[in-house]
Design a protein around this motif. Structure first.
Motif, PDB file in Angstrom:
ATOM      1  N   LYS A   1      -2.333 -75.789 -68.413  1.00 35.10           N
ATOM      2  CA  LYS A   1      -3.773 -75.903 -68.166  1.00 35.10           C
ATOM      3  C   LYS A   1      -4.470 -74.574 -68.447  1.00 35.10           C
ATOM      4  CE  LYS A   1      -3.789 -79.910 -65.290  1.00 35.10           C
ATOM      5  NZ  LYS A   1      -3.219 -80.361 -64.035  1.00 35.10           N
ATOM      6  N   ILE A   2      -3.795 -73.490 -68.132  1.00 35.22           N
ATOM      7  CA  ILE A   2      -4.388 -72.177 -68.422  1.00 35.22           C
ATOM      8  C   ILE A   2      -4.562 -72.025 -69.937  1.00 35.22           C
ATOM      9  CG2 ILE A   2      -3.970 -69.671 -68.356  1.00 35.22           C
ATOM     10  CD1 ILE A   2      -2.793 -70.074 -65.562  1.00 35.22           C
ATOM     11  N   MET A   3      -3.561 -72.453 -70.693  1.00 36.14           N
ATOM     12  CA  MET A   3      -3.669 -72.353 -72.161  1.00 36.14           C
ATOM     13  C   MET A   3      -4.830 -73.240 -72.666  1.00 36.14           C
ATOM     14  SD  MET A   3      -1.461 -70.102 -73.076  1.00 36.14           S
ATOM     15  CE  MET A   3      -1.593 -70.204 -74.842  1.00 36.14           C
ATOM     16  N   ALA A   4      -4.945 -74.431 -72.065  1.00 34.33           N
ATOM     17  CA  ALA A   4      -6.018 -75.338 -72.514  1.00 34.33           C
ATOM     18  C   ALA A   4      -7.389 -74.726 -72.226  1.00 34.33           C
ATOM     19  CB  ALA A   4      -5.881 -76.691 -71.816  1.00 34.33           C
ATOM     20  N   ALA A   5      -7.517 -74.111 -71.064  1.00 36.62           N
ATOM     21  CA  ALA A   5      -8.797 -73.470 -70.729  1.00 36.62           C
ATOM     22  C   ALA A   5      -9.060 -72.301 -71.684  1.00 36.62           C
ATOM     23  CB  ALA A   5      -8.778 -72.988 -69.280  1.00 36.62           C
ATOM     24  N   ALA A   6      -8.018 -71.554 -71.975  1.00 31.33           N
ATOM     25  CA  ALA A   6      -8.165 -70.409 -72.892  1.00 31.33           C
ATOM     26  C   ALA A   6      -8.670 -70.904 -74.252  1.00 31.33           C
ATOM     27  CB  ALA A   6      -6.826 -69.693 -73.049  1.00 31.33           C
ATOM     28  N   ARG A   7      -8.144 -72.032 -74.697  1.00 36.27           N
ATOM     29  CA  ARG A   7      -8.583 -72.564 -76.006  1.00 36.27           C
ATOM     30  C   ARG A   7     -10.040 -72.969 -75.970  1.00 36.27           C
ATOM     31  NH1 ARG A   7      -3.696 -75.326 -75.604  1.00 36.27           N
ATOM     32  NH2 ARG A   7      -2.053 -74.099 -76.586  1.00 36.27           N
ATOM     33  N   LYS A   8     -10.465 -73.537 -74.844  1.00 40.70           N
ATOM     34  CA  LYS A   8     -11.883 -73.931 -74.724  1.00 40.70           C
ATOM     35  C   LYS A   8     -12.774 -72.701 -74.875  1.00 40.70           C
ATOM     36  CE  LYS A   8     -12.393 -77.877 -71.666  1.00 40.70           C
ATOM     37  NZ  LYS A   8     -12.534 -78.948 -72.614  1.00 40.70           N
TER      38      LYS A   8
ATOM     39  N   MET B   1      -3.983 -63.020 -70.465  1.00 42.46           N
ATOM     40  CA  MET B   1      -2.749 -63.038 -71.262  1.00 42.46           C
ATOM     41  C   MET B   1      -2.738 -64.236 -72.207  1.00 42.46           C
ATOM     42  SD  MET B   1       0.088 -62.197 -68.382  1.00 42.46           S
ATOM     43  CE  MET B   1      -0.145 -60.849 -67.231  1.00 42.46           C
ATOM     44  N   ALA B   2      -3.211 -65.382 -71.701  1.00 43.68           N
ATOM     45  CA  ALA B   2      -3.222 -66.594 -72.529  1.00 43.68           C
ATOM     46  C   ALA B   2      -4.087 -66.378 -73.769  1.00 43.68           C
ATOM     47  CB  ALA B   2      -3.751 -67.775 -71.703  1.00 43.68           C
ATOM     48  N   ILE B   3      -5.248 -65.786 -73.569  1.00 43.00           N
ATOM     49  CA  ILE B   3      -6.156 -65.568 -74.704  1.00 43.00           C
ATOM     50  C   ILE B   3      -5.552 -64.563 -75.679  1.00 43.00           C
ATOM     51  CG2 ILE B   3      -8.450 -64.684 -75.329  1.00 43.00           C
ATOM     52  CD1 ILE B   3      -9.437 -65.982 -72.687  1.00 43.00           C
ATOM     53  N   ASP B   4      -4.943 -63.532 -75.122  1.00 43.65           N
ATOM     54  CA  ASP B   4      -4.290 -62.529 -75.963  1.00 43.65           C
ATOM     55  C   ASP B   4      -3.174 -63.176 -76.793  1.00 43.65           C
ATOM     56  OD1 ASP B   4      -4.086 -59.453 -76.324  1.00 43.65           O
ATOM     57  OD2 ASP B   4      -2.002 -60.122 -76.066  1.00 43.65           O
ATOM     58  N   SER B   5      -2.436 -64.083 -76.146  1.00 43.70           N
ATOM     59  CA  SER B   5      -1.315 -64.729 -76.858  1.00 43.70           C
ATOM     60  C   SER B   5      -1.829 -65.591 -78.019  1.00 43.70           C
ATOM     61  CB  SER B   5      -0.488 -65.582 -75.888  1.00 43.70           C
ATOM     62  OG  SER B   5      -1.168 -66.797 -75.633  1.00 43.70           O
ATOM     63  N   LEU B   6      -3.094 -66.004 -77.937  1.00 46.77           N
ATOM     64  CA  LEU B   6      -3.667 -66.812 -79.018  1.00 46.77           C
ATOM     65  C   LEU B   6      -4.394 -65.931 -80.044  1.00 46.77           C
ATOM     66  CD1 LEU B   6      -5.008 -69.709 -76.759  1.00 46.77           C
ATOM     67  CD2 LEU B   6      -3.083 -69.857 -78.360  1.00 46.77           C
ATOM     68  N   GLY B   7      -4.221 -64.632 -79.899  1.00 47.86           N
ATOM     69  CA  GLY B   7      -4.734 -63.708 -80.907  1.00 47.86           C
ATOM     70  C   GLY B   7      -6.187 -63.312 -80.721  1.00 47.86           C
ATOM     71  N   HIS B   8      -6.716 -63.459 -79.498  1.00 44.80           N
ATOM     72  CA  HIS B   8      -8.114 -63.067 -79.259  1.00 44.80           C
ATOM     73  C   HIS B   8      -8.185 -62.020 -78.165  1.00 44.80           C
ATOM     74  CE1 HIS B   8     -10.033 -66.143 -81.832  1.00 44.80           C
ATOM     75  NE2 HIS B   8      -8.837 -66.688 -81.686  1.00 44.80           N
ATOM     76  N   LYS B   9      -9.312 -61.326 -78.133  1.00 41.27           N
ATOM     77  CA  LYS B   9      -9.448 -60.222 -77.178  1.00 41.27           C
ATOM     78  C   LYS B   9      -9.987 -60.716 -75.833  1.00 41.27           C
ATOM     79  CE  LYS B   9     -11.523 -56.491 -78.719  1.00 41.27           C
ATOM     80  NZ  LYS B   9     -12.463 -55.647 -79.470  1.00 41.27           N
ATOM     81  N   ALA B  10      -9.359 -60.295 -74.767  1.00 38.57           N
ATOM     82  CA  ALA B  10      -9.839 -60.703 -73.442  1.00 38.57           C
ATOM     83  C   ALA B  10      -9.551 -59.605 -72.428  1.00 38.57           C
ATOM     84  CB  ALA B  10      -9.149 -61.985 -73.003  1.00 38.57           C
ATOM     85  N   VAL B  11     -10.430 -59.503 -71.428  1.00 38.98           N
ATOM     86  CA  VAL B  11     -10.205 -58.541 -70.339  1.00 38.98           C
ATOM     87  C   VAL B  11     -10.505 -59.253 -69.017  1.00 38.98           C
ATOM     88  CG1 VAL B  11     -11.002 -56.386 -69.280  1.00 38.98           C
ATOM     89  CG2 VAL B  11     -10.869 -56.571 -71.761  1.00 38.98           C
TER      90      VAL B  11
END
Ligand code: ADP
Ligand code: ASP
Ligand code: MG
Length: 594
Positions: A18-25, A83-93
Motif C-alpha cells: 500500500k505504501i508503494m501504491a500511495a508513492a505511485r499516486k 524510501m518508496a519514492i526513492d526506490s521508484l527513482g524520484h526525489k522525496a524528503v
C-alpha cells in the motif's frame, strides 16, 4: 506551479504494497506537473497498538509521554514513504511536525495549531522533492512534541493545504467518499457527491469518523476545498466545499457517537453562575461537552445534564467531585452505556417536521429517547447503547437518506483553484493570528419567542413523537427543543420555544396532552430572549463555554435553555434580560468577532 496535498490514512499505508501504491499516486501527480505534499498516518492500527501498550504500563500515562510515543507511528510511515519514492527513482524528503515547524499550543494529546512555517517545505518542493509530512503532530514552545488528537492527520493535511495555498487537498482513505452515514453500520448509506463545510463539521463532530472535525474548521476558515476519495479505486469521491449537495434534502446525513456518557448534577441551585462553575472546570480540562440540558427550575432547584465522550468520563467525574459542593448539588449521577444519534442538515432551518420524523422513526422501532437537543442544523437524541445502531438505521431510513436527492445544485460551485485575490485574503487572515483561534461570525438576539415546559413527562417510546406531531398539526413552529434527564425514574421534562403569537395555541395542545399523558405540570414564559453565537468550531473550542458562562454569570443572568453545536450556540434567558445578555456576550467575544 500548482500544488496538491495528498493525505493517506492508516489503512492506505498499512503495508509495504500500500505504501508503494500511495508513492505511485504521488509520483503520478508530480508527473502531471504539480508540486506534491503527502501527509501520512501511522500504519494500520499502529496508533491503537501504541495506546494499548502505554495502558499496559500505566493506567493514566502522562500526556507528554503519550505524544512522544504516538508521534512515532507517523514518523515510521513518513520515512518508509520517502524510501518508496526513492526506490521508484524520484526525489522525496520526509519531515516530522517539528522539522516542518508546525507550532502548537502545549495541550498534549489535543494540541491546537498556532502557526506553520512554510520556508523549508517551499525550499524542498522547489528543489523537485515530493515532501512527506508526518501527520497529526507538531511542536510546542518548549520544543516538546505534541499531537493533535486521534484522527488528526486530516487536520495536518488541511492546515498544510491552507498555508501553502494548495490547489487541491485530497484525502485518501478506505471508503470512496463521505456517506450519508457510516456505511459499516448502515449498508444502504449513499455516497454524497458534495457536502458543505457546516454540515461536515457537525457530522464529523457527532461521530462521522471519516474526517477529523478540526480539519473542517480549517477548511472553512481558509477556503480549502477537500476531496475525500478511495486510495484503492478511482471513483470520484466527495467534495467538501461551501455548498451543500442539494437544496431538496432537509437532512444530509446521520451520525452516531457510540461511546458517549451522560453526567447529571441533580438538584443544583438554579442561579446565575452554576453553569459557569460546572463547565469552566470541564473546559479547563479541554473536555468538549455536548447535549447540555437543564430543566427549567422549580423551587429554585434544577437538574443539569450533559454528555461527554466515554474516554473523558474519568476526568469529567474528577471535575464534578470538585464542583459538587460549590454548586450544592444533591447528587451526581452518570451512565456510561448511552450513545448519541444525530441528524444534520442545513435545510432544517427552513423546514418544520424534522424533529417529529426523527422521533417517530425511533418510536416505530420501540426505542426510548433519554435526552433531546435540537439546533438549526442538527437534532441529537440520546439512547441506550444497545439500541444505537438500530436507531441510526431507523433514522437513516426515515429521512430517505439512501435516495439520490433532486434537484441538484449546479456542480460548478467554487472553482478548484483559489483566485489570486482569495489567496491574498487567506494569507492576510493567516498573518498574526493563531491558526486555530476562535472565529465568530455574529451574535444575534431574537426577542420573538416564548417558552413552554412540560414537567414529569412519561419517559417512554413514542411520547416525544406524539407531542411534536400534535403541535405541528396545529401549525405551531417549534424552534428549540430540549428534553432532559429526570432523576425520578420514568419521567423527563421537555422545554420548547415557539413564536409568541403561537404561545396560546401551543399551551392548549400541551395542556390537553399533559392530562392525557399524566404529566406533573406545565410552566411557560410568554417572552424569552434567544441569543445565538455563530462561528466555527464552537464546541471543540472549550473556551467558548467558559467565556460565555462567565460573562452571563457576571452579569447575573440565569440561562434557561441552551444548545450547542459546532457552528452555533443558542441560549435562552428571560425576555427582559435579552439586551443585557447580548451586550455581555458582545463584550466577551469582541476579539473573536471578525
Ligand atoms: P483513515 O485511516 O483513512 O483516516 P478512518 O478510519 O479515520 O480512515 O475513516 C474512514 C472510516 O470512517 C470508514 O471506514 C467508515 O467506516 C467511517 N465512517 C464513519 N462515518 C462515515 C461517513 N459518513 N462516510 C464515510 N465513512 C464514514
Ligand atoms: N494515527 C493517528 C490516529 O490513528 C492519527 C491519524 O491517523 O489521523 O488517530
Ligand atoms: Mg481518519
Amino acid at each position: 506551479m500548482s500544488l496538491v496535498v495528498q493525505k493517506f490514512g492508516g489503512t492506505s499505508v498499512a503495508d509495504s504494497h500500500k505504501i508503494m501504491a500511495a508513492a505511485r499516486k504521488a509520483i503520478r501527480a508530480q508527473q502531471q506537473g504539480h508540486q506534491v505534499v503527502m501527509v501520512v498516518s501511522a500504519m494500520g492500527k499502529q496508533t491503537d497498538l501504541l495506546v494499548e501498550l502505554a495502558q499496559q504500563i500505566h493506567v493514566r500515562p502522562p500526556a507528554r509521554e503519550m505524544d512522544v510515543l504516538l508521534s512515532t507511528g507517523e514518523q515510521v510511515s513518513a520515512a518508509l514513504m520517502a524510501m518508496a519514492i526513492d526506490s521508484l527513482g524520484h526525489k522525496a524528503v520526509s519531515l516530522t511536525g517539528t522539522q516542518i515547524g508546525i507550532h502548537t499550543d502545549s495541550t498534549h494529546t489535543k494540541a491546537r495549531i498556532r502557526s506553520i512555517n512554510t520556508d523549508r517545505m517551499q525550499q524542498l518542493l522547489n528543489q523537485g522533492n515530493i515532501l512527506i509530512a508526518a501527520g497529526f503532530q507538531g511542536v510546542d514552545e518548549d520544543a516538546d512534541i505534541t499531537t493533535l488528537g486521534r484522527g488528526g492527520s486530516d487536520t495536518t493535511a488541511v492546515a498544510l493545504a491552507a498555508v501553502l495555498c494548495a490547489d487541491a487537498c485530497e484525502i485518501y482513505t478506505d471508503v470512496d467518499g463521505v456517506y450519508t452515514t457510516d456505511p459499516r453500520i448502515v449498508p444502504e448509506a449513499r455516497r454524497v457527491s458534495r457536502v458543505s463545510y457546516d454540515e461536515m463539521l457537525e457530522l464529523a463532530s457527532l461521530g462521522a469518523g471519516v474526517m477529523h472535525s478540526r480539519s473542517i474548521e480549517f477548511a472553512k476558515k481558509y477556503d480549502v476545498q477537500i476531496h475525500v476519495r478511495s486510495s484503492l479505486t478511482d471513483t470520484p469521491g466527495t467534495l467538501i466545499t461551501d455548498l451543500p449537495e442539494s437544496n431538496s434534502h432537509v437532512v444530509c446525513g446521520a451520525a452516531v457517537t457510540l461511546d458517549e456518557a451522560r453526567v447529571s448534577l441533580l438538584r443544583v441551585a438554579d442561579v446565575p453562575g452554576t453553569s459557569w462553575e460546572v463547565f469552566s472546570r470541564l473546559a479547563e480540562r479541554k473536555v468538549a461537552v455536548d447535549m447540555i440540558v437543564q430543566n427549567v427550575g422549580e423551587q429554585g432547584l434544577t437538574d443539569l445534564s450533559f454528555t461527554v465522550p466515554c474516554a473523558e468520563l474519568e476526568s469529567t467525574l474528577d471535575a464534578m467531585r470538585e464542583v459538587r459542593d460549590v454548586v450544592a448539588a444533591h447528587q451526581v449521577s452518570h451512565d456510561d452505556q448511552v450513545s448519541k444519534v444525530s441528524v444534520v442538515g442545513l435545510g432544517m432551518v427552513r423546514r418544520t417536521g424534522v424533529a417529529e420524523t426523527m422521533f417517530r422513526a425511533l418510536t416505530e422501532v420501540g426505542i426510548n429517547i433519554q435526552m433531546i437537543t435540537t439546533s438549526e442544523i442538527k437534532i441529537s437524541a440520546l439512547v441506550a447503547r444497545s439500541e444505537a445502531k438500530a436507531a441510526l438505521r431507523a433514522v437513516h431510513q426515515a429521512f430517505e437518506l439512501g435516495d439520490e436527492p433532486a434537484p441538484k445544485l449546479p456542480q460548478e460551485g467554487r472553482g478548484e483553484q483559489l483566485a489570486t485575490a482569495d489567496v491574498a485574503d487567506v494569507l492576510s487572515r493567516l498573518r498574526g493570528v493563531d491558526m486555530e483561534e476562535l472565529f465568530l461570525d455574529e451574535i444575534t438576539l431574537d426577542q420573538q419567542q416564548a417558552r413552554v415546559t412540560m414537567n414529569g413527562v412519561p419517559d417512554s417510546p413514542g411520547v416525544a413523537a406524539e407531542i411534536f406531531e400534535e403541535i405541528a398539526a396545529a401549525g405551531v413552529l417549534v424552534d428549540m427543543i430540549v428534553q432532559s434527564y429526570h432523576e425520578m425514574p420514568g419521567k423527563s421534562s421537555l422545554s420548547l420555544t415557539v413564536p409568541q403569537p403561537q404561545l396560546e395555541s401551543c399551551l392548549q395542545i400541551v395542556g390537553a396532552l399533559s392530562q392525557e399523558l399524566g404529566c406533573q405540570s406545565i410552566t411557560h414564559c410568554p417572552h424569552v430572549a434567544k441569543l445565538s453565537v455563530s462561528g466555527v468550531g464552537l464546541r471543540s473550542h472549550t473556551s467558548v463555554a467558559i467565556r460565555m458562562f462567565r460573562a452571563l454569570s457576571e452579569a447575573d443572568i440565569n440561562v434557561e435553555m441552551i444548545n450547542t453545536s459546532e457552528v452555533r450556540v443558542n441560549i435562552v434567558v428571560a425576555g427582559e434580560l435579552g439586551t443585557r445578555a447580548l451586550q455581555s456576550l458582545q463584550d466577551v467575544f469582541a476579539d473573536a468577532l471578525r
